[in-house]
Design a protein around this motif. Structure first.
Motif, PDB file in Angstrom:
ATOM      1  N   PRO A   1      12.132  44.372 -35.703  1.00 48.36           N
ATOM      2  CA  PRO A   1      13.271  43.800 -35.442  1.00 48.36           C
ATOM      3  C   PRO A   1      14.220  45.170 -36.358  1.00 48.36           C
ATOM      4  O   PRO A   1      13.585  45.387 -36.975  1.00 48.36           O
ATOM      5  CB  PRO A   1      13.560  43.453 -35.556  1.00 48.36           C
TER       6      PRO A   1
ATOM      7  N   ILE B   1      17.705  45.060 -31.646  1.00 49.82           N
ATOM      8  CA  ILE B   1      18.418  43.835 -31.562  1.00 49.82           C
ATOM      9  C   ILE B   1      19.901  43.614 -31.483  1.00 49.82           C
ATOM     10  O   ILE B   1      20.731  42.755 -31.431  1.00 49.82           O
ATOM     11  CB  ILE B   1      17.945  42.249 -32.346  1.00 49.82           C
TER      12      ILE B   1
ATOM     13  N   ASP C   1      14.707  37.275 -33.608  1.00 46.70           N
ATOM     14  CA  ASP C   1      15.340  37.915 -32.821  1.00 46.70           C
ATOM     15  C   ASP C   1      16.963  37.758 -33.066  1.00 46.70           C
ATOM     16  O   ASP C   1      17.896  38.286 -31.870  1.00 46.70           O
ATOM     17  CB  ASP C   1      14.368  38.494 -32.321  1.00 46.70           C
TER      18      ASP C   1
END
Ligand SMILES: [Fe+2]
Length: 268
Positions: free
Chosen positions: A145, A191, A241
């Motif tokens: 991420p 993200i 996330d």
């Protein structure tokens, strides 16, 4: 001058949050572009006093106002390297960089294009930085991420919402090659994009990416809220996330407030 008092109040509020890390979105000083180098040093002295009072690790982003002596109004010679003071003061080798913490990869971009001949600037990621970005991301497992940090927004509805939905956003408000930049993240797990510059609290979700434009500690340049966004800063919570965002008003009330809604297209 009210700004140092307000900033002290903001620092106290930030310290109370106990955040894992602090990201500074840029414009740490005001109007460095038009100052001589000695005058800018004085503004950096004031800012660094507050920077050092913040507890925790701070990652800084270059803003357009942090550029020094591009076009000094007192006629003194322009700087050969307007980014040098930002790097020196913050101990950075370069104004774009990446780091890993808490299971996330962070990419901090240098999004200001200097247009010295016009004594102006805009949002832009230059080709050399784009190459660096691709190389940096290529070393990551694609499932990592990732959070991008940029002073000029990669995506914003600010201009459409304030000037008109059919108006193109000028480059003084946004990164003009934003699509090219976002393409660099294809195949990666971007993200969140943290953005600044416009001084309003805005959140957009596009293709699974959350774009947050933060407000500003100074609101409408110390003259009260900016188009409904109070003087403040944001708190991001990441859970895998998932991104959540809270805008925090640290309680500053400007003594001299704008009487009318402030100009949305004021130079930022
Ligand atoms: Fe800015």
């Amino acid at each position: 001058m009210q700004a140092p008092k307000a900033m002290e109040k903001a620092v106290d509020s930030i310290n109370e949050q106990g955040a894992d890390l602090i990201i500074n979105g840029g414009d740490l000083i005001h109007l460095g572009f038009r100052l001589s180098e000695p005058a800018a040093e004085k503004r950096w002295d004031i800012y660094m006093g507050l920077h050092e009072a913040i507890r925790g690790e701070i990652f800084s982003t270059l803003g357009n106002h942090d550029l020094v002596a591009v076009s000094p109004k007192d006629g003194s010679p322009p700087s050969k390297d307007p980014r040098a003071m930002f790097r020196t003061r913050l101990g950075l080798e370069r104004c774009y960089y990446s780091f890993d913490t808490l299971g996330y990869h962070f990419v901090v971009l240098d999004s200001t294009l200097i247009k010295a001949q016009e004594a102006s600037y805009g949002g832009w990621i230059d080709p050399e930085q784009l190459e660096w970005l691709k190389e940096d991301l290529s070393k990551l497992p694609p499932s990592t991420p990732t959070v991008a940090v940029t002073h000029y927004p990669l995506l914003t509805n600010f201009y459409a919402a304030t000037v008109g939905a059919t108006q193109a956003t000028p480059e003084k408000f946004v990164i003009s090659n934003n699509v090219e930049v976002l393409k660099c993240f294809a195949g990666h797990k971007l993200i969140l994009v943290l953005q600044g510059h416009i001084h309003v609290d805005e959140l957009i979700r596009w293709r699974g990416i959350t774009f947050i434009t933060g407000g500003a500690i100074c609101g409408a340049w110390w003259r009260g809220p900016r188009l409904g966004t109070k003087e403040g800063y944001g708190m991001v919570t990441l859970d895998g996330d998932q991104v959540s965002w809270r805008y925090i008003d640290y309680g500053w009330e400007a003594k001299r407030r704008r009487t009318a809604c402030c100009d949305p297209v004021k130079t930022v």
